[in-house]
Motif scaffolding. Structure first.
Motif, PDB file in Angstrom:
ATOM      1  N   UNK A 165      58.257  24.413  44.628  1.00  0.00           N
ATOM      2  CA  UNK A 165      58.812  25.676  44.120  1.00  0.00           C
ATOM      3  C   UNK A 165      59.777  26.204  45.173  1.00  0.00           C
ATOM      4  N   UNK A 166      61.065  25.971  44.956  1.00  0.00           N
ATOM      5  CA  UNK A 166      62.079  26.339  45.936  1.00  0.00           C
ATOM      6  C   UNK A 166      62.648  27.712  45.596  1.00  0.00           C
ATOM      7  N   UNK A 167      62.668  28.570  46.598  1.00  0.00           N
ATOM      8  CA  UNK A 167      63.252  29.903  46.460  1.00  0.00           C
ATOM      9  C   UNK A 167      64.500  29.904  47.331  1.00  0.00           C
ATOM     10  N   UNK A 208      52.415  35.041  43.638  1.00  0.00           N
ATOM     11  CA  UNK A 208      51.860  36.390  43.595  1.00  0.00           C
ATOM     12  C   UNK A 208      52.016  37.056  44.966  1.00  0.00           C
ATOM     13  N   UNK A 209      51.675  36.312  46.036  1.00  0.00           N
ATOM     14  CA  UNK A 209      51.854  36.839  47.393  1.00  0.00           C
ATOM     15  C   UNK A 209      53.321  37.147  47.661  1.00  0.00           C
ATOM     16  N   UNK A 210      54.200  36.260  47.211  1.00  0.00           N
ATOM     17  CA  UNK A 210      55.636  36.450  47.422  1.00  0.00           C
ATOM     18  C   UNK A 210      56.131  37.704  46.698  1.00  0.00           C
ATOM     19  N   UNK A 254      54.701  31.715  53.585  1.00  0.00           N
ATOM     20  CA  UNK A 254      54.617  31.723  52.119  1.00  0.00           C
ATOM     21  C   UNK A 254      55.719  30.861  51.520  1.00  0.00           C
ATOM     22  N   UNK A 255      56.952  31.064  51.981  1.00  0.00           N
ATOM     23  CA  UNK A 255      58.097  30.328  51.437  1.00  0.00           C
ATOM     24  C   UNK A 255      57.981  28.831  51.731  1.00  0.00           C
TER      25      UNK A 255
END
Length: 119
Positions: free
Chosen positions: A106-108, A74-76, A97-98
């Motif tokens: 959870x990898x972005x 949500x923050x992302x 955050x990341x």
């Protein structure tokens, strides 16, 4: 934590994970186990209990992890630069955050991150 325990003694990780082992406080003869600095482990009787408590506090249950991931996502998703915020501060906040998302599994990917920051 795992690396630290292995560095203290090759057998200590096995003892902590498998238990039971009653640790002594550093300074009373066994310097391989540091004195607990947190109230989280002060009531634990064995190294196994300490390990499980610390793991629970830092990683949490599956439900806690899922809730943390949801909050961080949500923050992302709502991430944007705040008024009077420097680029460095914004980048630090974004990286935090990341990194927390990565730690929870959870990898972005970089392309998505760059796209998000540029927007």
């Amino acid at each position: 934590m795992l690396i630290f325990l292995e560095a203290c003694n090759l057998d200590i990780l096995e003892v902590v994970i498998d238990g039971p082992f009653v640790p002594t406080i550093a300074g009373t003869g066994d310097s391989s186990i540091p004195k607990p600095r947190s109230d989280w482990v002060s009531n634990c009787k064995t190294a196994k209990e300490m390990w499980d408590t610390l793991q629970q506090m830092h990683e949490g249950t599956t439900d806690v992890k899922r809730a943390r991931i949801n909050t961080l996502m949500h923050e992302y998703e709502l991430f944007n630069m705040k008024k009077k915020e420097s680029v460095n501060d914004m980048q630090t906040r974004f990286t935090h955050i990341v990194n927390n998302l990565n730690a929870l599994g959870k990898v972005i990917d970089n392309e998505q991150q760059i796209s998000k920051v540029m927007r």
